[in-house]
Design an enzyme around this catalytic site. Sequence first.
Site, PDB file in Angstrom:
ATOM      1  N   ARG A   1       0.835  -1.208   0.000  1.00  0.00           N
ATOM      2  CA  ARG A   1       0.000   0.000   0.000  1.00  0.00           C
ATOM      3  C   ARG A   1       0.867   1.254   0.000  1.00  0.00           C
ATOM      4  O   ARG A   1       2.097   1.159  -0.022  1.00  0.00           O
ATOM      5  CB  ARG A   1      -0.938  -0.006   1.203  1.00  0.00           C
TER       6      ARG A   1
ATOM      7  N   ASP B   1       6.044  -7.883   0.313  1.00  0.00           N
ATOM      8  CA  ASP B   1       5.559  -7.340   1.584  1.00  0.00           C
ATOM      9  C   ASP B   1       5.407  -8.473   2.589  1.00  0.00           C
ATOM     10  O   ASP B   1       5.579  -9.636   2.244  1.00  0.00           O
ATOM     11  CB  ASP B   1       4.245  -6.571   1.413  1.00  0.00           C
TER      12      ASP B   1
ATOM     13  N   ASN C   1      11.579   0.304  -0.045  1.00  0.00           N
ATOM     14  CA  ASN C   1      10.522   1.159   0.488  1.00  0.00           C
ATOM     15  C   ASN C   1      10.001   0.687   1.838  1.00  0.00           C
ATOM     16  O   ASN C   1       9.499   1.490   2.617  1.00  0.00           O
ATOM     17  CB  ASN C   1       9.378   1.212  -0.538  1.00  0.00           C
TER      18      ASN C   1
ATOM     19  N   LEU D   1      12.953   8.329  23.856  1.00  0.00           N
ATOM     20  CA  LEU D   1      13.984   7.310  24.071  1.00  0.00           C
ATOM     21  C   LEU D   1      13.880   6.639  25.442  1.00  0.00           C
ATOM     22  O   LEU D   1      14.028   5.430  25.554  1.00  0.00           O
ATOM     23  CB  LEU D   1      15.367   7.938  23.875  1.00  0.00           C
TER      24      LEU D   1
ATOM     25  N   TYR E   1      13.759   5.547  14.442  1.00  0.00           N
ATOM     26  CA  TYR E   1      13.374   5.728  13.036  1.00  0.00           C
ATOM     27  C   TYR E   1      14.328   6.703  12.327  1.00  0.00           C
ATOM     28  O   TYR E   1      14.842   6.413  11.240  1.00  0.00           O
ATOM     29  CB  TYR E   1      11.942   6.248  12.997  1.00  0.00           C
TER      30      TYR E   1
ATOM     31  N   LYS F   1      16.814   6.274   9.024  1.00  0.00           N
ATOM     32  CA  LYS F   1      16.584   7.028   7.803  1.00  0.00           C
ATOM     33  C   LYS F   1      17.786   7.910   7.463  1.00  0.00           C
ATOM     34  O   LYS F   1      18.070   8.171   6.289  1.00  0.00           O
ATOM     35  CB  LYS F   1      15.306   7.866   7.936  1.00  0.00           C
TER      36      LYS F   1
END
Lengths: 428, 458
Positions: free
Chosen positions: B222, B243, B293, B302, B364, B368
């Site tokens: 999706r 997926d 992706n 944290l 995250y 990234k």
Amino acid sequence: MNQQTVRRVAIVSANRIPFARSNTAYARQSNQTMLTATLRGLVEKANLQGDRLGEVVGGAVMKHARDWNLIRECVLASGLSPATPAYDVTQACGTGLEATILVANKIALGQIEVGIACGVDTTSDAPVAVHRRLQRALMDLNGARTPVARASALLRALHPGNLLPELPANREPRTGLSMGQHAERTAQVWGITREDQDALAAASHQNLAAAYASGFFDDLVMPFGRLTRDNTLRPDTTAGRLASLRPVFDRRQGTITAGNASPLTDGASAVLLASEAWAQARGMPVMAWFTHSETAAVDFREEARDGLLMAPVYAVPRMLQRAGLGLQDFDFYEIHEAFAAVVLCTLAAWQSPRFCRDRLALADALGTIDRTRLNVCGSSIAAGHPFAATGGRVVATLAKLLQQRGRGRGLISICAAGGQGVTAILER
Amino acid sequence: MTDHLLHWANDPRTARLIRLLGLPQPVHLARAAGGYVEQPLAGRQVLAGGSPGGFALPAILPQLAQAGTTFLADPDGSSPDILVFDATGITTATDYRHLYDFFHPVVPRLATCGRVVVVAGLPEAQGSPVAAAAARGLEGFTRSLAKEIGKRGANANLLYLQHGAQHLLDEPLRFFCGPRCTFVDGQSLRITDQVPAPGAAPAQAHVQVLRGKVALVTGAARGIGAATAHRLAEEGAQVICLDVPADRDGLYETAARVGGLPFTADITDPATPHQLAGFLRQKVGTVDVVVHNAGITRDKTLGRMAPHHWDQVLAVNFGAIMALDAMLLAEPVATGSALLRAGGRILCLSSMGGIAGNRGQTNYAATKAALIGYVAAQAAPLARRGITINAVAPGFIETRMTAAMPLVPRELGRRLCSLGQGGQPRDVAELITFLASPGAIGVTGNTIRVCGQSLLGA
């Protein structure tokens, strides 16, 4: 026909979802969601993503009108190439095995190389139809040409008495009797005792539980909807405990109970069949060969002498004769447990010299079978019986048994509504 | 999730009220449906100029003409759709006056959803520190200009161009001057010839640019992954959609829609790379485009973050990508060639959070940002193999994830960018498709944001 010889048909892979008692784990599922998931599981297991198969054949006994192209719709969502043709078949509880025969025959004749036979059923999402008179009135309304005709049809459509829905019934249209009532009658004809039935039912549960415990189903059953095994299975049941249940179809002298009959069940199954060459090219081991099949039907009216579910009794000797085999030449027997009584009636008929002589036109009785070879991984009483999905479950179970044994032969017998029976032989 | 403000601001019945209330008035952004066309800029009026001594303009003009633009001879009174300026000749402070003279009169008349592209030399390749500073300064100019024209749905981007790589500008110009860079705004990227062109290259096609190619898209069930699979398939690629089992329904839906092959797997499972390699070799042989992706968030500050949430995010967003690339780039002795072919493209989905950081996203954002470092470090070694690698960093994109945000952060996320609205998954897919195309061979080692020039981390 340009093929000179009939080819061997291999059972290459199989998949099913755990079967679930009606209105439990799959209460919110539909035939389409269950079969789609099952096909996807098979596609992933056998690496069929994007592949164009010869065909996918299957069906459902309880089916909504909107699912008129059920198998094709499921194929389009399955990950197979959309260029894979599909069609629906129905032969009541024989649907799954009959679908397997159809695919196998095309492979044998060289018309296709590989195909899937499948089946699905749910009694938790049964089609509820509008009243016959309302349906008729709506049709007339649709076809009405004049305002008067339209008004008349509309009036009929709105009649309160027509608003009651029509519920699907487990009833033979010609006799008005339920399948259980038929089975009860046949059991009485053959003198099948309650004790024998309960013992067979208990064995079904124990065998299925043992098969799960040994990991037998690890590569045949995929988890689905929070189930990892059939929720119809009661591993700790015993013949003694089953003896306490009340008969259902004949309260006073009946022998069939909820415990020695297969329950209403939701589920789906699929089997991958292929030519030897296809399996070899894919490097996929052959589980077993699908070698013979026979379908029979009987006249089950009261005046006639055959039980509704006794057609396999006729199919098997015809098949044995063609294969040049005796009833004892098998390592495994998979006789579908619609009711424990049906299995026992079938065996009793084959043991009866009179029945075999008079009705099957055989010189001798077919004889007895080694009961330790019967339904060794359980059958429909323990696993449940989602009508059209049972054939795929049985074929997969027997193929795996033969694969594990290395060599051997197995017999499949499945009775179906309308006095029909579908049977087959698997070998390795 | 519908952006109601975008709707109301453009509805004649409510537009006045929105204006009176002083609310932002985002415009409907231009987008292109379907696949690439031969002349994506057909009918667009372009004004092109440059500073004296620039080397790019002679290449730019025929490239734009081929893409279908009409050149405005007289800028006065006209309303250009595209402004292109060759600033490669700017080497001093006084040279900047050329920039002012070109843009000052026409910027107020730039069409709605117009495009500005400034082409600069590589700062580090300049002959002097002053010239390097002059080249680098153009980034500040472009970004500020982007903020001025964003209200009109227009955007501005900067292309750093290596001297000698002018022939590699073609596809980037088509993208940055066209309707497909909708949400890519205020960005700068480098175009160099460090990746050798595939031997005896046939004339490059402008349509169906991925015909005959195989693309692998993870997280394809999706959102951005599904849009990317769809977009790559539109360009002719065969798409392997991957997926997790839990998203099987969406995955198979995407695969059916794009005519691709579904592959269900947890990419953090150590067995997955090997299984996927077997699957790819059996089904498609080799791969040309990989889009990493798949990603997850497990947000907590944290001090409150559970260790397994830390580990999960690191495993999915970072570790798994390294494992998959190791598999795709390995050259087994048996076959001698890697699954990812020469001419290959690797795309990593980074995030605005990886650039700006985000409260509650230490895990995250770390992953990234790691991907930004990864593409930068991998660019040179992969260039020798004819492979480009880039990262794409989405800002606020209208997906299920952002739809689940509380109202205030969601509205802030939408409005705090030059374009005053969120982007669509397809906007990200457009950038990925451009970077995956053969014509983007000059772009490698870059991290490009698709964020509508978000204020965060800018």
